[in-house]
Design a protein around this motif. Structure first.
Motif, short mmCIF file in Angstrom:
data_model
loop_
_atom_site.label_atom_id
_atom_site.label_comp_id
_atom_site.label_asym_id
_atom_site.label_seq_id
_atom_site.Cartn_x
_atom_site.Cartn_y
_atom_site.Cartn_z
N THR A 9 37.24 -11.73 11.11
CA THR A 9 38.24 -12.48 11.89
C THR A 9 37.49 -13.58 12.50
O THR A 9 38.36 -14.50 13.23
CB THR A 9 38.43 -11.33 13.21
OG1 THR A 9 37.23 -11.00 14.05
CG2 THR A 9 39.17 -10.20 12.78
N LYS A 10 36.20 -13.91 12.43
CA LYS A 10 35.57 -15.35 13.05
C LYS A 10 35.16 -16.10 11.91
O LYS A 10 34.32 -15.98 11.46
CB LYS A 10 34.33 -14.91 14.08
CG LYS A 10 34.70 -14.14 15.23
CD LYS A 10 33.77 -13.68 16.03
CE LYS A 10 34.14 -12.83 17.16
NZ LYS A 10 35.26 -13.47 18.12
N THR A 11 36.19 -16.78 11.38
CA THR A 11 35.89 -17.64 10.18
C THR A 11 35.48 -19.03 10.45
O THR A 11 35.23 -19.69 9.62
CB THR A 11 37.09 -17.21 9.15
OG1 THR A 11 38.29 -18.08 9.90
CG2 THR A 11 37.34 -15.95 8.90
N ASP A 44 44.13 -18.94 14.09
CA ASP A 44 42.94 -18.56 13.49
C ASP A 44 43.28 -18.06 12.04
O ASP A 44 44.14 -16.99 11.98
CB ASP A 44 42.28 -17.65 14.13
CG ASP A 44 41.43 -18.45 15.34
OD1 ASP A 44 41.41 -19.53 15.53
OD2 ASP A 44 41.07 -17.61 16.47
#
Length: 336
Positions: free
Chosen positions: A34-36, A46
């Motif tokens: 999820t944190k790309t 996002d």
């Protein structure tokens, strides 16, 4: 029971003819990041990244793939799928296992059920489900039941499965199925019904302790002991006028019929466990044993060993085969 006894029982499995009717799904597992650091040019939102997608059969389909892993060579599925991407994937998965899909109908107004199971850092996160709003018409159901009627003379065991909120077999349709059950006394019937268990007759009904309490409208203890299970199970078994198979989680499994009860204690397992689908493994193993004429106490032992295999398989809809059962048997029952 010895390892040779287990092998002998498994040797009878391939000749059994087993059908499964009910709620079929595809489980789609994938890793999610999820944190790309990436944002969509179009929306500015996002962007998440998925990787390692892997599909397996879920719900009643998980019963099918467990039957195949146990060595059942003659498996038939009765139900419906949609004319969509996930339906084609399900057909492919069935074909890979050699399953007969003659009576699996493609319904245009039906979304094939898909459970997405994303994992973040090896932990399952929020699912996105497809097919939860399906509604089969009475005419379509009667067509499916007509196919089942043609198939039943060629079966040894029929597994009846209900898992969806809008199931193939709601309360209003159970009497039609019960009418068929009464007409085929040579077939052994095994039902796993989350909501409609009280509506099925002439079958062995598999429940867990929470379902048992809910069906009887009694409180569910935080740790139901064997005496509670026997007392409540006997009450329910007499009401159903059929055998009852109660899974007790890590405490084991209990079987009751008109002659009394049989039980097997749970196995001491260490490490992380994933209980998703363990009940399907028990159902498949019990059905295989029914088809092979296995006595209840031996069938309980095999079902317990099979469940011990699958709960140790993480982030997947697990199955258990002969070699894996024998390994569990050696670990827990063979002492040097």
């Amino acid at each position: 029971m010895t390892g040779s006894d287990i092998k002998a029982i498994f040797g009878r499995f391939p000749s059994s003819r087993v059908g499964v009717i009910g709620d079929f799904a595809v489980d789609l597992y994938f890793d999610l990041k999820t944190k790309t650091g990436e944002s969509s040019i179009e929306t500015g939102l996002d962007v998440f990244w998925g990787s390692r997608p892997r599909a397996s059969l879920g719900a009643a389909g998980n019963v099918v793939q467990n039957l195949a892993a146990l060595g059942i060579a003659n498996i038939h599925v009765i139900g419906c799928i949609g004319d969509d991407l996930f339906g084609r994937e399900m057909q492919h998965l069935f074909s890979t296992l050699g399953v007969d899909t003659t009576y699996l109908q493609v319904v245009s107004a039906w979304d094939t059920c898909l459970y997405t199971k994303p994992t973040v850092n090896d932990q399952e996160t929020n699912r996105i489900d497809f097919g939860t709003g399906n509604c089969l018409t009475d005419e379509q159901f009667e067509s499916i039941l007509a196919g089942l009627e043609l198939l039943l003379p060629n079966l040894d065991v029929l597994i009846i499965n209900q898992q969806f909120a809008n199931p193939l077999l709601p309360v209003g349709r159970m009497q039609l199925l019960n009418n068929l059950i009464f007409r085929f006394p040579n077939v052994r019937f095994l039902a796993d019904m989350r909501d409609t268990g009280t509506q099925v007759y002439g079958s062995t009904l598999k429940v867990n302790t929470a379902e048992l309490a809910r069906f009887l409208a009694v409180p569910h203890p935080s740790h139901p002991d064997l005496d509670w299970c026997i007392q409540q199970g006997t009450t329910f078994q007499k009401r159903l006028n059929g055998p009852l198979l109660i899974t007790r989680g890590p405490a084991g499994i209990l079987f009751l019929d008109e002659t009394g009860y049989h039980t097997v204690n749970g196995l001491m397992l260490t490490g992380p466990l994933d209980t998703v689908g363990a009940g399907d493994t028990v159902v498949a193993t019990w059905a295989a044993c029914l088809g092979a004429g296995t006595p209840p106490q031996e069938a309980l032992l095999l079902a317990n060993l099979a469940a011990a295999v699958t709960v140790q398989k993480l982030n997947q809809t697990g199955t258990a085969n002969l070699s894996e059962l024998l390994e569990q048997y050696k670990t827990h029952y063979v002492h040097d």
